[in-house]
Design an enzyme around this catalytic site. Sequence first.
Site, PDB file in Angstrom:
ATOM      1  N   HIS A  21       0.839  -1.203   0.000  1.00 41.40           N
ATOM      2  CA  HIS A  21       0.000   0.000   0.000  1.00 41.40           C
ATOM      3  C   HIS A  21       0.874   1.251   0.000  1.00 41.40           C
ATOM      4  O   HIS A  21       1.305   1.727   1.044  1.00 41.40           O
ATOM      5  CB  HIS A  21      -0.934   0.002   1.216  1.00 41.40           C
ATOM      6  CG  HIS A  21      -1.961   1.083   1.177  1.00 41.40           C
ATOM      7  ND1 HIS A  21      -3.312   0.831   1.285  1.00 41.40           N
ATOM      8  CD2 HIS A  21      -1.867   2.428   1.030  1.00 41.40           C
ATOM      9  CE1 HIS A  21      -3.982   1.959   1.210  1.00 41.40           C
ATOM     10  NE2 HIS A  21      -3.116   2.959   1.060  1.00 41.40           N
ATOM     11  N   HIS A  23       1.141   4.943  -2.562  1.00 46.60           N
ATOM     12  CA  HIS A  23       0.617   5.668  -3.736  1.00 46.60           C
ATOM     13  C   HIS A  23       1.785   6.215  -4.543  1.00 46.60           C
ATOM     14  O   HIS A  23       2.625   6.933  -3.994  1.00 46.60           O
ATOM     15  CB  HIS A  23      -0.271   6.825  -3.286  1.00 46.60           C
ATOM     16  CG  HIS A  23      -1.503   6.366  -2.561  1.00 46.60           C
ATOM     17  ND1 HIS A  23      -2.740   6.298  -3.152  1.00 46.60           N
ATOM     18  CD2 HIS A  23      -1.675   5.912  -1.293  1.00 46.60           C
ATOM     19  CE1 HIS A  23      -3.627   5.837  -2.285  1.00 46.60           C
ATOM     20  NE2 HIS A  23      -3.009   5.594  -1.138  1.00 46.60           N
ATOM     21  N   ASP A 148      -6.668   3.074  -8.942  1.00 42.88           N
ATOM     22  CA  ASP A 148      -7.771   3.322  -7.999  1.00 42.88           C
ATOM     23  C   ASP A 148      -8.710   4.427  -8.455  1.00 42.88           C
ATOM     24  O   ASP A 148      -8.334   5.370  -9.128  1.00 42.88           O
ATOM     25  CB  ASP A 148      -7.254   3.555  -6.565  1.00 42.88           C
ATOM     26  CG  ASP A 148      -6.718   4.945  -6.315  1.00 42.88           C
ATOM     27  OD1 ASP A 148      -6.220   5.572  -7.279  1.00 42.88           O
ATOM     28  OD2 ASP A 148      -6.796   5.419  -5.169  1.00 42.88           O
ATOM     29  N   GLY A 190      -9.576   8.154  -1.342  1.00 43.52           N
ATOM     30  CA  GLY A 190     -10.223   9.449  -1.129  1.00 43.52           C
ATOM     31  C   GLY A 190     -11.018   9.447   0.166  1.00 43.52           C
ATOM     32  O   GLY A 190     -10.832   8.590   1.025  1.00 43.52           O
ATOM     33  N   HIS A 217      -9.645   1.107  -0.299  1.00 39.63           N
ATOM     34  CA  HIS A 217      -9.377   1.772   0.975  1.00 39.63           C
ATOM     35  C   HIS A 217     -10.702   1.800   1.745  1.00 39.63           C
ATOM     36  O   HIS A 217     -11.744   2.134   1.163  1.00 39.63           O
ATOM     37  CB  HIS A 217      -9.023   3.245   0.789  1.00 39.63           C
ATOM     38  CG  HIS A 217      -7.662   3.557   0.304  1.00 39.63           C
ATOM     39  ND1 HIS A 217      -7.171   3.165  -0.896  1.00 39.63           N
ATOM     40  CD2 HIS A 217      -6.678   4.302   0.883  1.00 39.63           C
ATOM     41  CE1 HIS A 217      -5.945   3.648  -1.053  1.00 39.63           C
ATOM     42  NE2 HIS A 217      -5.612   4.344   0.019  1.00 39.63           N
ATOM     43  N   GLU A 220     -10.540   4.205   7.186  1.00 40.33           N
ATOM     44  CA  GLU A 220      -9.471   5.167   7.490  1.00 40.33           C
ATOM     45  C   GLU A 220     -10.133   6.448   8.003  1.00 40.33           C
ATOM     46  O   GLU A 220     -10.076   6.726   9.194  1.00 40.33           O
ATOM     47  CB  GLU A 220      -8.629   5.460   6.240  1.00 40.33           C
ATOM     48  CG  GLU A 220      -7.531   6.497   6.469  1.00 40.33           C
ATOM     49  CD  GLU A 220      -7.002   7.102   5.181  1.00 40.33           C
ATOM     50  OE1 GLU A 220      -7.722   7.090   4.159  1.00 40.33           O
ATOM     51  OE2 GLU A 220      -5.864   7.627   5.207  1.00 40.33           O
ATOM     52  N   ASP A 298       2.068   4.255   2.669  1.00 42.68           N
ATOM     53  CA  ASP A 298       1.003   5.085   2.086  1.00 42.68           C
ATOM     54  C   ASP A 298       1.538   6.174   1.142  1.00 42.68           C
ATOM     55  O   ASP A 298       1.505   5.984  -0.070  1.00 42.68           O
ATOM     56  CB  ASP A 298       0.131   5.683   3.204  1.00 42.68           C
ATOM     57  CG  ASP A 298      -1.312   5.918   2.791  1.00 42.68           C
ATOM     58  OD1 ASP A 298      -1.713   5.424   1.725  1.00 42.68           O
ATOM     59  OD2 ASP A 298      -2.052   6.581   3.545  1.00 42.68           O
TER      60      ASP A 298
HETATM   61  N1  ADE Z   1      -4.851   8.857  -1.535  1.00 45.60           N
HETATM   62  C1  ADE Z   1      -3.579   9.059  -1.186  1.00 45.60           C
HETATM   63  N2  ADE Z   1      -3.402   8.790   0.111  1.00 45.60           N
HETATM   64  C2  ADE Z   1      -4.615   8.404   0.591  1.00 45.60           C
HETATM   65  C3  ADE Z   1      -5.078   7.990   1.857  1.00 45.60           C
HETATM   66  N3  ADE Z   1      -4.274   7.922   2.918  1.00 45.60           N
HETATM   67  N4  ADE Z   1      -6.383   7.695   1.974  1.00 45.60           N
HETATM   68  C4  ADE Z   1      -7.203   7.765   0.938  1.00 45.60           C
HETATM   69  N5  ADE Z   1      -6.811   8.136  -0.278  1.00 45.60           N
HETATM   70  C5  ADE Z   1      -5.523   8.459  -0.456  1.00 45.60           C
HETATM   71 ZN    ZN Z   2      -3.673   4.900   0.692  1.00 45.73          ZN
END
Ligand code: ADE
Ligand code: ZN
Length: 367
Positions: A21, A23, A148, A190, A217, A220, A298
Amino acid sequence: MDPLTPELEHFIHSLPKAELHVHLEGAIEPETVLTLAQRHAMEERLPARDAAGLRQWFSYRDFGTFLEIYMVIQDLLRTREDFALIAYENGADMARQNICYRELTFTPYTHVHFQRKGVRIEDILLGLEEGRQRAKADFGVEMRWVFDISRNLSFPDNGMLRYDPEPGIRTLDYALQGRDYGVVALGIGGYEPTAPGRYFRAVFDAAQAAGLPCVPHAGENDGAQSVWDAINLLHADRVGHGVRAWEDPTLVRELAARRIPLEICPTSNIQLKVYPAYADHPFRRLDEAGVIVTVNSDDPPLFNANLTQEYRVLAQHFGYGKSDLVRIARNAFLHSLAEPGTKARLLAEFDAWVAAQETGKQEAAGV
Ligand code: ADE
Ligand code: ZN
């Protein structure tokens, strides 16, 4: 907090790692952010002209302020060469941290449609492929992509007034096109509260029907219901974050029983205010409840972190020793979406490294 012993530092550095995980657009080092801004004469979009100044910019009141910065960085990516550059540099970072395998999340819809900068999906697929292949040749690292859907862009009124299925439909289409270029799954990221999972059922049904794994995701910036949606409506093979599942004991038992791994990102959760401090973070409690946990970074430079640092957090803040670090690291290899041959090879190499540590220990003890 006591520093780690040099021996444990060395162990964490050399441990072969997989990361599930992270980005791609959130993993661009500040120096490269500046290079991209200069390349496209967009420096005025940045609040600073040096890396130290950008690092100061990377601090967040909430998830919304984080996304604003994220979108500025995404907007700097404009050509096939840009995508190749960030993919290659990511591979170099993997090599520096002994990360053998990485699944990188990437949001094609933002670049091709939302930011209206003339980027075509072909520029993205070919650029990412060029960077990935060069990184593999130069550093021996394996990279795969998760494309995504943006929850936010699927609700253009910035609330739950109007759902636009277009970002989802296009992203799935691009992910399916990308299967020959290393795309292994469909994701969604998001802000969860204003874009709940139930709206995205059809597109994740279609992904599943096409044989594409799903890694949403959830849990969170919203609570347990979002994780329920991910596992019951969106066919989650793994859940990105998922930590707020801890708020519902039935859900924790369900994740454990169904063996759905969580991609946990502790430092991200602190930086984005999901938890006030590591002491409040449920990583260890989820692990002890039998949920399969992995550790991830992340958006590492945006949180002044990296995967190695996350392993230090496991040791320093969650009290894990070497055998647990090995077990948690192995989870990532075990639950990767790499094709079976690559996965088996990486697991065998990981197990051989662990076995060699044991042999080394015995030899040092004169056994
Ligand atoms: N896009 C980039 N980082 C993210 C995160 N922590 N949560 C959701 N979307 C994301
Ligand atoms: Zn993420």
